[in-house]
Design a protein around this motif. Sequence first.
Motif, PDB file in Angstrom:
ATOM      1  N   LEU A 111      -4.842   0.123   8.017  1.00  0.00           N
ATOM      2  CA  LEU A 111      -5.773  -1.095   7.661  1.00  0.00           C
ATOM      3  C   LEU A 111      -6.619  -1.014   6.916  1.00  0.00           C
ATOM      4  O   LEU A 111      -6.937  -2.135   6.145  1.00  0.00           O
ATOM      5  N   TYR A 112      -7.550  -0.300   6.642  1.00  0.00           N
ATOM      6  CA  TYR A 112      -8.177  -0.040   5.386  1.00  0.00           C
ATOM      7  C   TYR A 112      -7.529  -0.246   4.193  1.00  0.00           C
ATOM      8  O   TYR A 112      -8.743  -0.555   3.313  1.00  0.00           O
ATOM      9  N   ALA A 113      -6.696   0.498   3.809  1.00  0.00           N
ATOM     10  CA  ALA A 113      -5.876   0.353   2.612  1.00  0.00           C
ATOM     11  C   ALA A 113      -5.715  -0.749   2.433  1.00  0.00           C
ATOM     12  O   ALA A 113      -5.330  -0.794   0.816  1.00  0.00           O
ATOM     13  N   LEU A 114      -4.998  -1.757   3.841  1.00  0.00           N
ATOM     14  CA  LEU A 114      -4.698  -2.621   3.109  1.00  0.00           C
ATOM     15  C   LEU A 114      -5.795  -3.472   3.038  1.00  0.00           C
ATOM     16  O   LEU A 114      -6.054  -4.837   1.683  1.00  0.00           O
ATOM     17  N   TYR A 115      -6.437  -3.658   3.487  1.00  0.00           N
ATOM     18  CA  TYR A 115      -8.047  -4.276   3.309  1.00  0.00           C
ATOM     19  C   TYR A 115      -8.532  -4.336   1.739  1.00  0.00           C
ATOM     20  O   TYR A 115      -8.363  -5.134   0.896  1.00  0.00           O
ATOM     21  N   THR A 116      -8.300  -2.892   1.806  1.00  0.00           N
ATOM     22  CA  THR A 116      -9.109  -2.706  -0.173  1.00  0.00           C
ATOM     23  C   THR A 116      -8.327  -2.759  -0.601  1.00  0.00           C
ATOM     24  O   THR A 116      -8.255  -2.937  -1.715  1.00  0.00           O
ATOM     25  N   ASN A 117      -6.946  -2.988  -1.055  1.00  0.00           N
ATOM     26  CA  ASN A 117      -5.568  -3.458  -1.676  1.00  0.00           C
ATOM     27  C   ASN A 117      -5.620  -4.942  -2.232  1.00  0.00           C
ATOM     28  O   ASN A 117      -5.615  -5.884  -1.120  1.00  0.00           O
ATOM     29  N   ASP A 118      -5.519  -5.818  -3.447  1.00  0.00           N
ATOM     30  CA  ASP A 118      -5.620  -6.934  -3.703  1.00  0.00           C
ATOM     31  C   ASP A 118      -4.108  -7.254  -3.301  1.00  0.00           C
ATOM     32  O   ASP A 118      -3.343  -6.372  -4.103  1.00  0.00           O
ATOM     33  N   GLY A 119      -3.840  -7.814  -2.360  1.00  0.00           N
ATOM     34  CA  GLY A 119      -2.634  -8.689  -2.139  1.00  0.00           C
ATOM     35  C   GLY A 119      -1.576  -7.644  -1.009  1.00  0.00           C
ATOM     36  O   GLY A 119      -1.752  -6.674  -1.186  1.00  0.00           O
ATOM     37  N   PRO A 120      -0.453  -7.843  -1.046  1.00  0.00           N
ATOM     38  CA  PRO A 120       0.637  -6.961  -0.612  1.00  0.00           C
ATOM     39  C   PRO A 120       0.218  -5.409  -0.861  1.00  0.00           C
ATOM     40  O   PRO A 120       1.005  -5.676  -2.126  1.00  0.00           O
ATOM     41  N   VAL A 121       0.710  -5.041  -0.110  1.00  0.00           N
ATOM     42  CA  VAL A 121       1.428  -3.715  -0.665  1.00  0.00           C
ATOM     43  C   VAL A 121       2.849  -2.745   0.097  1.00  0.00           C
ATOM     44  O   VAL A 121       3.398  -3.286   1.355  1.00  0.00           O
ATOM     45  N   ARG A 122       3.567  -2.112  -0.704  1.00  0.00           N
ATOM     46  CA  ARG A 122       4.827  -1.848  -0.563  1.00  0.00           C
ATOM     47  C   ARG A 122       4.204  -0.835   0.577  1.00  0.00           C
ATOM     48  O   ARG A 122       4.255   0.599   0.342  1.00  0.00           O
ATOM     49  N   TYR A 123       5.824  -0.462   0.903  1.00  0.00           N
ATOM     50  CA  TYR A 123       5.419   0.837   2.128  1.00  0.00           C
ATOM     51  C   TYR A 123       5.357   2.117   1.036  1.00  0.00           C
ATOM     52  O   TYR A 123       4.478   2.747   1.317  1.00  0.00           O
ATOM     53  N   ASN A 124       6.301   2.084  -0.002  1.00  0.00           N
ATOM     54  CA  ASN A 124       5.712   3.631  -0.509  1.00  0.00           C
ATOM     55  C   ASN A 124       4.139   3.946  -1.764  1.00  0.00           C
ATOM     56  O   ASN A 124       3.843   4.690  -1.477  1.00  0.00           O
ATOM     57  N   GLN A 125       3.529   2.354  -1.742  1.00  0.00           N
ATOM     58  CA  GLN A 125       2.366   2.336  -2.297  1.00  0.00           C
ATOM     59  C   GLN A 125       1.710   3.015  -0.863  1.00  0.00           C
ATOM     60  O   GLN A 125       0.563   3.399  -1.619  1.00  0.00           O
ATOM     61  N   LEU A 126       1.769   2.598   0.241  1.00  0.00           N
ATOM     62  CA  LEU A 126       1.005   2.508   1.265  1.00  0.00           C
ATOM     63  C   LEU A 126       1.072   4.028   1.164  1.00  0.00           C
ATOM     64  O   LEU A 126      -0.370   4.645   1.921  1.00  0.00           O
ATOM     65  N   LYS A 127       1.829   4.910   1.750  1.00  0.00           N
ATOM     66  CA  LYS A 127       2.195   5.945   1.528  1.00  0.00           C
ATOM     67  C   LYS A 127       1.776   6.945   0.807  1.00  0.00           C
ATOM     68  O   LYS A 127       1.366   7.977   0.858  1.00  0.00           O
ATOM     69  N   ARG A 128       1.277   6.378  -0.652  1.00  0.00           N
ATOM     70  CA  ARG A 128       0.857   7.379  -1.393  1.00  0.00           C
ATOM     71  C   ARG A 128      -0.683   7.523  -0.822  1.00  0.00           C
ATOM     72  O   ARG A 128      -1.740   8.191  -1.373  1.00  0.00           O
ATOM     73  N   MET A 129      -1.552   5.564  -0.721  1.00  0.00           N
ATOM     74  CA  MET A 129      -2.202   6.033  -0.280  1.00  0.00           C
ATOM     75  C   MET A 129      -2.902   6.620   0.768  1.00  0.00           C
ATOM     76  O   MET A 129      -3.889   7.078   0.449  1.00  0.00           O
ATOM     77  N   LEU A 130      -2.421   6.984   1.282  1.00  0.00           N
ATOM     78  CA  LEU A 130      -2.742   7.141   3.050  1.00  0.00           C
ATOM     79  C   LEU A 130      -2.127   9.377   2.918  1.00  0.00           C
ATOM     80  O   LEU A 130      -3.334  10.004   3.472  1.00  0.00           O
TER      81      LEU A 130
END
Length: 114
Positions: A33-52
């Motif tokens: 949730l926080y990763a989605l919140y801190t990103n501007d706009g929608p996030v793709r699956y692999n981008q989210l995976k890298r962030m986490l």
Amino acid sequence: MNEESFQTKADLKDTGFGYTLSLIGGKYKMPVLYALYTNDGPVRYNQLKRMLGTISFKTLTNTLKELEADHLIHRKEYPQVPPKVEYRLSEKGLSLMPVLDEICYWGEEQMKNN
């Protein structure tokens, strides 16, 4: 303490606190949730995976499904090859962000004091 008052205090699942924990409890729900919140706009699956970082693909998939089922995130799938899927916070998810911000602020203060 009598048994009746103990029973009342033990039923946390029936409180607002228990409901909130049922939505954000678990190892990765708050970080997602926080990763989605801190990103501007929608996030793709692999981008989210890298962030986490260390989260497995299966765990991330399950976490996203749970957050979507609880209406905390929106999933948008584009009909193309290869498939493109984006995630963003829903209004309900956005309403949780002040709570997560407070947790963040508390942690920053505690780190300063250690």
